[in-house]
Design an enzyme around this catalytic site. Structure first.
Site, PDB file in Angstrom:
ATOM      1  N   LYS A 220       0.635  -1.515   0.320  1.00 32.88           N
ATOM      2  CA  LYS A 220       0.375  -0.550  -0.856  1.00 32.88           C
ATOM      3  C   LYS A 220       0.923   1.332  -0.100  1.00 32.88           C
ATOM      4  O   LYS A 220       1.998   0.663   0.944  1.00 32.88           O
ATOM      5  CB  LYS A 220      -0.802   0.206   1.137  1.00 32.88           C
ATOM      6  N   ARG A 254      -3.015 -10.281   4.350  1.00 34.95           N
ATOM      7  CA  ARG A 254      -4.166 -10.566   3.323  1.00 34.95           C
ATOM      8  C   ARG A 254      -2.974 -10.155   2.302  1.00 34.95           C
ATOM      9  O   ARG A 254      -2.298  -8.559   2.443  1.00 34.95           O
ATOM     10  CB  ARG A 254      -5.260  -9.823   3.252  1.00 34.95           C
TER      11      ARG A 254
END
Ligand code: PMM
Length: 275
Positions: A220, A254
């Protein structure tokens, strides 16, 4: 603690790697790579061979600025891929905010619904409850289209914790088994870098909420600010948060880079077993 996901049950004393397959043209790190169903299925199988316990299949990008996709398009993208991976005996998760898509994916064999809106669709909890699948409830402030426009919290950890507790209770009240629910603070979903770091620092408090904690930091943009690296060069930064959060009590990571995460998890699990 256990996490019950249909026919699969996870013992939360060990970490669980959830591998990501985005069947989208526009996800921020793997958009366009797996839009062909054969390629998506092959990639899902690869992730499991690399040690993923769950394959998370998504058909709608929720990156900052993304517009929602039409329901029919989302169904077309995810259901055939979910069906083939589930037929191969895998624990498949469907990343969707729509009860309609969740229902079709569950019919096709999915075992988990990963809902980044934590049940904003009024039919979602009843759908999951009826199927007996697992459910991930994630915190998001706003909508993908505008969530990164000046997000503000008085106390991000308190607000995210309160939200996740309230949505867990709402899901249970609507018929979802408490053991089926996992929670996720939603890194990057309506959060500044500072908010993301505060949530990471408070991993132990989030884990103490009493449900398995899912961590989705993989690749991210928060890492661009702290480690100055491009989206495809964030494996190590992602691993740092994987190890940090597992030691803080998280259960599910994840990730896109499964092989690396599996190695890190094996080491952490080995150490945690001695605590
Ligand atoms: N992040 C994305 C999509 N789905 N689901 C959960 N539970 N947690 C997340 O952090 C999360 C998610 C967006 O990233 P992607 O493009 O890697 O799918």
């Amino acid at each position: 603690m256990i996490w019950r996901c249909g026919a699969f049950t996870f013992d939360c004393t060990r970490s669980v790697v959830m591998g990501v397959v985005n069947v989208t043209p526009d996800s921020f790190s793997d958009g366009g790579l797996w839009t062909d169903p054969d390629a998506a299925v092959a990639h899902g199988l690869e992730l499991v061979a690399a040690g993923a316990a769950i394959v998370d299949v998504g058909g709608e990008s929720t990156r900052p600025g993304a517009d929602p996709v039409e329901p029919a398009e989302e169904l077309d993208r995810v259901v055939p891929v979910v069906a083939r991976l589930a037929d191969a005996g895998l624990c498949v998760s469907v990343d969707t905010r729509r009860a309609l898509v969740a229902a079709a994916a569950l019919d096709a064999g999915a075992s988990v619904v990963n809902d980044v809106s934590a049940g904003a669709d009024p039919a979602m909890f009843a759908t999951v409850g009826a199927a007996g699948s697992g459910l991930v409830l994630m915190h998001m402030k706003g909508e993908p289209r505008d969530m990164q426009v000046a997000p503000h919290y008085d106390d991000v950890v308190r607000e995210v914790s309160g939200f996740l507790t309230a949505r867990t209770d709402a899901a249970v009240a609507a018929g979802v088994d408490r053991d089926a629910i996992a929670i996720d603070p939603g890194f990057g979903f309506g959060k500044t870098i500072g908010h993301n770091l505060e949530l990471l620092a408070a991993t132990d408090r989030l884990a103490a909420l009493g449900r398995p904690l899912v961590i989705g930091t993989s690749r991210k943009s928060m890492f661009a600010a702290v480690a100055d690296v491009d989206v495809h060069e964030r494996v190590e930064a992602t691993l740092a948060t994987t190890v940090w959060t597992l030691l803080g009590g998280a259960t599910v990571v994840r990730v896109h880079d499964v092989e690396e995460a599996v190695q890190a998890c094996a080491v952490v699990d080995g150490v945690r077993a001695l605590w």
